[in-house]
Design an enzyme around this catalytic site. Sequence first.
Site, PDB file in Angstrom:
ATOM      1  NE  ARG A  34      41.216  36.215  36.380  1.00  0.00           N
ATOM      2  CZ  ARG A  34      41.256  37.494  36.766  1.00  0.00           C
ATOM      3  NH1 ARG A  34      41.080  37.797  38.043  1.00  0.00           N
ATOM      4  NH2 ARG A  34      41.490  38.452  35.901  1.00  0.00           N
ATOM      5  CD  GLU A  94      37.467  38.628  41.826  1.00  0.00           C
ATOM      6  OE1 GLU A  94      38.205  39.524  41.415  1.00  0.00           O
ATOM      7  OE2 GLU A  94      37.182  37.611  41.154  1.00  0.00           O
ATOM      8  CG  ASP A 144      36.048  42.466  40.120  1.00  0.00           C
ATOM      9  OD1 ASP A 144      34.974  42.883  39.665  1.00  0.00           O
ATOM     10  OD2 ASP A 144      36.904  41.910  39.425  1.00  0.00           O
TER      11      ASP A 144
END
Length: 721
Positions: free
Chosen positions: A336, A427, A455
């Site tokens: 990520r 998110e 988030d």
Amino acid sequence: MTDRIFSNLQVANSLADFINDRLSPGTDVDVEHFWSSFEQVIQRFAPRVRACLDERDDLQARIDSWHHDQDPEPGEAAGFLRSIGYLVDDPGPVPVTTAGVDFEIASLAGPQLVVPLDNARYALNAANARWGSLYDAFYGTDAIGEDEGAGRTGPYNPLRGQRVIDRVRTLLDDHVPLSSGSHADAVAYAVAADGLQVGLSDGTSAELANPEQFAGYTGMASAPETVLVRKNGLHIELVVDRDHAIGRDDPAGVADVMMESALTAIMDLEDSVAAVDAEDKTLAYANWLGLMQGTLTASFAKGGQAITRSLNADSTVIDRLGNPMTVRRRSVMLIRSVGLHMETDMVRLNGQPIPETVVDVAVAAWGALHNLTGSGPHRNSQTGSVYIVMPKLHGPRETALAGDLFAEIEGILGLPPNTLKMGIMDEERRTSLNLGACIAEASERVVFINTGFLDRTGDDIHTSMEAGPMVPKAEIKASGWLGAYEEANVAVGLAMGLRGHAQIGKGMWARPDDMAAMMDDKIGHPQAGASTAWVPSPTAATLHALHYLEVDVAARQRELAASPADRAAAVQSMLAPAVLPPGRELSPAEIQRELDNNAQGILGYVTRWVGQGVGCSKVPDIDDVALMEDRATLRISSQHIANWLHHGLLSQEQVLEAMQRMASVVDEQNADDPDYEPMGRDFAASIPFSAALALVLEGRDQPNGYTEAILTAHRRRKKSA
């Protein structure tokens, strides 16, 4: 001299040396060619990233004004957001065609780990969490009760051990039942021409009720060392060892039962990492390279013994037809990147910082190139793909930008088109509302969508800052927008054809020591049609894997796809912020409790991030319950206090008093940590305390409520000090 010069690029020495000495050798990518091409990529992409960030700010300003200048009626928000370009037209079913996806992502359903890539030990633990011991997972957690003398403390407790064995035998009966009798009555396992044969204590024998669940074995057919069975694509492995401390007392000699657990693992450069300079980031990059080359190791002391950990090797079993079969022993690894909003000065163009994600994508792909050539001992992707998760994208335009960046990096490294596959973190509010359009922009690359409640909540608070004071944090989980968001993620993913191409994921279980509750609650994720969900540890992955035995996710997805959700209704629900309803007044005690809880959580996390460089850890909350905390949880708490400050439920004096009082609580909770520096000794001099206070008092002014800018500035101060 702190930088290396490549034309108009200034590159930090640590990164330049890493690329020249470690990343480039073994590939056909020339370093000079890379930097020359990379400069052109930056020149093209930096202005596009800046334009996207400016658009975010402009949209937020318009939303603030709209909430501030009028009292909108329910249902008006969608029209307004469409008029300013925040909400776009649904593209319809643009089918996902992503090809070359590993079956662990495209077809199987199971747990997913997310770990900080700057910690080699954690990264290796996650990669090796493809398999976990059910005996260990039950014995070492509260998933098995401790009543009537079955406690976990002290040496091995035979009473608890028997409870574990009984529980696992029941699971075997539930998921791989015998044609007669029970696995609890087994005295021997053997392999015959017609499949698995199980000798029972009454002198009879049985086979599996469904013989096709037998997958393979090792050792001699008459006395196998391991027996492999499966359900819903996941394997269970019975380990037979009559010389083992457990196996010698087991009638069938079963010493352990292993569960196929974390099918995939995300190696994280983002929310769980505290990397603020080239040295920090290069360490994480080096760990990724080590994983891709198969050379990464971690040495540490445990139980008074020195241990060195490395990647597990695959194994070979004889399948039910008598042929050799490879069993994967490692999770398929994704990486990520950071979000578009983060800049780095480890590479500068004409003296200016550049978008950090551009470096992340390039290094991630280049590191994976070592694995794609097959020169190392382990293959990550059997199909020749590289999986990069893009967080905090705001809508389809930013998704398209990420796809263009992937294509540029493929060109520099000589990779075939669409080698780099994209994970889309759902998110941020603008992505949730436009998820179909986002997927359409990456229809040839997308392999993953995932809800991120934490988030998503932080973004919802910030986006709706002017709509009114928010309800207490615990009540947000029961708000209408959250349920609609979670359901819409699955519905849109199925409508866009992700089945057979990509994962549909769900968020983290945040209480790593509370496995009994996880076993009760987290089954809701596969029941919702999600093919994966995040867990906080390898042990949690092993226990959560049992949920995918109970739920046939593929069948559940077919059922959901046959009855599509009302997309328009979901959008309307997602647009209703969790503000206090008319007439609802919070008592002073309720307000103080919420403030104290938020303040304690912020301080507990920030003191480790800023003070010790730890990006993700178990942080005791105000009630001393250990919670997994990262920047996403920090974003919620800081935005929640900022919201109440803005709407007059709190004063700055109240906040300062609570922060100082909670700092003493956090100091006490960390009293046994020799590396911890108490904040209460001198609040004015404490850099972590200063950071925590800034996150709250300046929270409303932070773009999208993100915490990275304040954290990074204070962490750099701390490192310099």
